[in-house]
Design a protein around this motif. Structure first.
Motif, PDB file in Angstrom:
ATOM      1  N   SER A   9       0.841  -1.195   0.000  1.00 36.66           N
ATOM      2  CA  SER A   9       0.000   0.000   0.000  1.00 36.66           C
ATOM      3  C   SER A   9       0.874   1.241   0.000  1.00 36.66           C
ATOM      4  CB  SER A   9      -0.926   0.022   1.225  1.00 36.66           C
ATOM      5  OG  SER A   9      -0.181   0.254   2.411  1.00 36.66           O
ATOM      6  N   VAL A  10       0.288   2.350  -0.448  1.00 39.38           N
ATOM      7  CA  VAL A  10       1.012   3.625  -0.414  1.00 39.38           C
ATOM      8  C   VAL A  10       1.337   4.000   1.024  1.00 39.38           C
ATOM      9  CG1 VAL A  10       0.850   6.105  -0.909  1.00 39.38           C
ATOM     10  CG2 VAL A  10      -0.013   4.450  -2.574  1.00 39.38           C
ATOM     11  N   GLU A  11       0.419   3.720   1.928  1.00 35.86           N
ATOM     12  CA  GLU A  11       0.630   4.079   3.329  1.00 35.86           C
ATOM     13  C   GLU A  11       1.844   3.355   3.913  1.00 35.86           C
ATOM     14  OE1 GLU A  11      -2.310   3.246   1.984  1.00 35.86           O
ATOM     15  OE2 GLU A  11      -3.123   5.304   1.998  1.00 35.86           O
ATOM     16  N   LEU A  12       1.931   2.046   3.652  1.00 41.88           N
ATOM     17  CA  LEU A  12       3.068   1.292   4.177  1.00 41.88           C
ATOM     18  C   LEU A  12       4.357   1.702   3.489  1.00 41.88           C
ATOM     19  CD1 LEU A  12       1.561  -2.289   4.628  1.00 41.88           C
ATOM     20  CD2 LEU A  12       2.373  -0.732   6.423  1.00 41.88           C
ATOM     21  N   CYS A  19      12.834  -0.459  -4.659  1.00 46.48           N
ATOM     22  CA  CYS A  19      11.815   0.508  -5.076  1.00 46.48           C
ATOM     23  C   CYS A  19      12.197   1.240  -6.357  1.00 46.48           C
ATOM     24  CB  CYS A  19      11.576   1.526  -3.963  1.00 46.48           C
ATOM     25  SG  CYS A  19      10.886   0.796  -2.461  1.00 46.48           S
ATOM     26  N   THR A  20      13.219   0.776  -7.039  1.00 47.28           N
ATOM     27  CA  THR A  20      13.692   1.450  -8.252  1.00 47.28           C
ATOM     28  C   THR A  20      13.927   0.427  -9.347  1.00 47.28           C
ATOM     29  OG1 THR A  20      14.894   2.981  -6.793  1.00 47.28           O
ATOM     30  CG2 THR A  20      15.352   3.121  -9.145  1.00 47.28           C
ATOM     31  N   TRP A  24       9.056   3.586  -7.391  1.00 47.83           N
ATOM     32  CA  TRP A  24       7.756   3.107  -6.910  1.00 47.83           C
ATOM     33  C   TRP A  24       6.823   2.884  -8.094  1.00 47.83           C
ATOM     34  CZ3 TRP A  24       9.325   8.126  -4.845  1.00 47.83           C
ATOM     35  CH2 TRP A  24      10.199   8.006  -3.771  1.00 47.83           C
ATOM     36  N   TRP A  25       7.293   2.112  -9.053  1.00 44.85           N
ATOM     37  CA  TRP A  25       6.594   1.945 -10.333  1.00 44.85           C
ATOM     38  C   TRP A  25       5.212   1.325 -10.197  1.00 44.85           C
ATOM     39  CZ3 TRP A  25      10.440  -1.055  -8.423  1.00 44.85           C
ATOM     40  CH2 TRP A  25      10.158  -2.415  -8.250  1.00 44.85           C
ATOM     41  N   TRP A  26       4.913   0.692  -9.080  1.00 46.00           N
ATOM     42  CA  TRP A  26       3.619   0.048  -8.894  1.00 46.00           C
ATOM     43  C   TRP A  26       2.549   1.043  -8.417  1.00 46.00           C
ATOM     44  CZ3 TRP A  26       7.915  -0.388  -5.840  1.00 46.00           C
ATOM     45  CH2 TRP A  26       7.800   0.032  -4.515  1.00 46.00           C
ATOM     46  N   GLU A  27       2.941   2.297  -8.163  1.00 49.29           N
ATOM     47  CA  GLU A  27       1.992   3.305  -7.713  1.00 49.29           C
ATOM     48  C   GLU A  27       1.609   4.254  -8.853  1.00 49.29           C
ATOM     49  OE1 GLU A  27       3.826   3.557  -3.160  1.00 49.29           O
ATOM     50  OE2 GLU A  27       3.583   5.371  -4.368  1.00 49.29           O
ATOM     51  N   SER A  28       0.577   5.071  -8.628  1.00 47.09           N
ATOM     52  CA  SER A  28       0.175   6.059  -9.624  1.00 47.09           C
ATOM     53  C   SER A  28       1.200   7.180  -9.683  1.00 47.09           C
ATOM     54  CB  SER A  28      -1.208   6.634  -9.298  1.00 47.09           C
ATOM     55  OG  SER A  28      -1.174   7.345  -8.077  1.00 47.09           O
ATOM     56  N   ARG A  29       1.239   7.898 -10.780  1.00 49.29           N
ATOM     57  CA  ARG A  29       2.278   8.902 -11.022  1.00 49.29           C
ATOM     58  C   ARG A  29       2.275  10.020  -9.987  1.00 49.29           C
ATOM     59  NH1 ARG A  29       1.681  11.441 -16.591  1.00 49.29           N
ATOM     60  NH2 ARG A  29       3.836  12.119 -16.273  1.00 49.29           N
ATOM     61  N   ASP A  30       1.120  10.360  -9.433  1.00 46.33           N
ATOM     62  CA  ASP A  30       1.051  11.521  -8.555  1.00 46.33           C
ATOM     63  C   ASP A  30       1.328  11.209  -7.089  1.00 46.33           C
ATOM     64  OD1 ASP A  30      -1.263  10.192  -7.948  1.00 46.33           O
ATOM     65  OD2 ASP A  30      -2.618  11.712  -8.731  1.00 46.33           O
ATOM     66  N   THR A  31       1.779   9.993  -6.773  1.00 48.68           N
ATOM     67  CA  THR A  31       2.166   9.683  -5.393  1.00 48.68           C
ATOM     68  C   THR A  31       3.663   9.482  -5.264  1.00 48.68           C
ATOM     69  OG1 THR A  31       1.873   7.285  -5.708  1.00 48.68           O
ATOM     70  CG2 THR A  31      -0.038   8.550  -4.961  1.00 48.68           C
ATOM     71  N   LYS A  32       4.410   9.733  -6.338  1.00 48.44           N
ATOM     72  CA  LYS A  32       5.809   9.338  -6.360  1.00 48.44           C
ATOM     73  C   LYS A  32       6.745  10.350  -5.713  1.00 48.44           C
ATOM     74  CE  LYS A  32       5.384   6.113 -10.146  1.00 48.44           C
ATOM     75  NZ  LYS A  32       5.988   5.575 -11.352  1.00 48.44           N
ATOM     76  N   GLU A  33       6.504  10.636  -4.452  1.00 46.08           N
ATOM     77  CA  GLU A  33       7.413  11.369  -3.602  1.00 46.08           C
ATOM     78  C   GLU A  33       7.462  10.619  -2.288  1.00 46.08           C
ATOM     79  OE1 GLU A  33       9.367  13.768  -4.400  1.00 46.08           O
ATOM     80  OE2 GLU A  33       8.510  14.592  -6.235  1.00 46.08           O
TER      81      GLU A  33
END
Length: 241
Positions: A104-107, A197-198, A212-221
């Protein structure tokens, strides 16, 4: 070197000199990737009074860790390393698993908080400003990047001297000054973070697509650059938040 790049180099050098003059205590946060190696060269080759540190998360590629020695060999400088708190890492792994950030993004952000954000806060505890290698061209999370901004959570100044540089200009500089670069770049890694993660990017992808390629583009920070995250959250359509 083209006249256009020469002009940018001169402006960069002047900006770094100005930052050092304005702030008695200032540090460059280095990921040991291309942009930060450019800034490392611009600082160390001219003796600019800006310290350099890196976040050694414990999960970096071997090639990235090897850059510490390459900087030492080339410039005679030991990059200061900040590590995560062992107890926090152990608790995360115990409660969630070593690679829980895929779930998850949270974890993932919790992991980044432990391995990157908390060490960054320690690194910046006694400075009045910090410098980054961020560029607007890198991703959708950085299109509004300013050359100078206020880091509100830490209440210090923040500088992004390469904000308007292109990737081509970065590499032209690195070649012109024979700056040591991370070997991962030659394998398709324009942006380099922790190993799990890369990944290398594919043709046509933006330079941070491999993070973090498994996440959406706008969470990548990861939380290091909270201003970027705020901008995206405000401007993204509701379906992307």
């Amino acid at each position: 070197m083209t006249p256009e790049l020469q002009a940018k180099v001169e402006r960069l050098d002047a900006l770094l000199d100005s930052i050092a003059a304005r702030h008695e205590s200032v540090k460059l946060a280095s990921s040991l990737a291309a942009e930060d190696m450019l800034l490392t060269h611009a600082i160390l080759s001219r003796g600019v009074k800006i310290g350099i540190f890196s976040l050694n998360t414990g999960r970096l590629h071997a090639e990235t860790v090897g850059m510490y020695d390459r900087v030492k060999e080339r410039y005679g400088y030991d990059i200061e390393q900040f590590h995560p708190q062992p107890e926090a890492v152990e608790a995360y792994v115990r409660d969630h698993g070593l690679n829980a950030f895929y779930e998850s993004v949270e974890l993932r952000k919790d992991c980044c908080g432990i391995r990157k954000v908390e060490p960054l806060n320690r690194a910046l505890k006694d400075v009045s400003a910090w410098v980054t290698g961020q560029r607007r061209e890198q991703s959708v999370t950085r299109v509004e990047l300013h050359e100078e901004e206020h880091d509100a959570p830490r209440n210090i100044a923040k500088f992004n001297p390469l904000a308007d540089w292109t990737e081509a200009e970065v590499w032209d500089y690195l070649k012109a000054f024979d700056v040591p670069v991370n070997p991962l770049h030659a394998r398709g890694y324009p942006s380099i973070g922790c190993e799990p993660c890369t990944r290398a990017i594919r043709p046509g992808e933006d330079s941070r697509a491999g993070r973090w390629w498994w996440e959406s583009r706008d969470t990548k920070e990861c939380g290091l650059h909270v201003t970027n995250i705020k901008i995206v959250a405000e401007e993204a359509p509701s379906s992307a938040i």
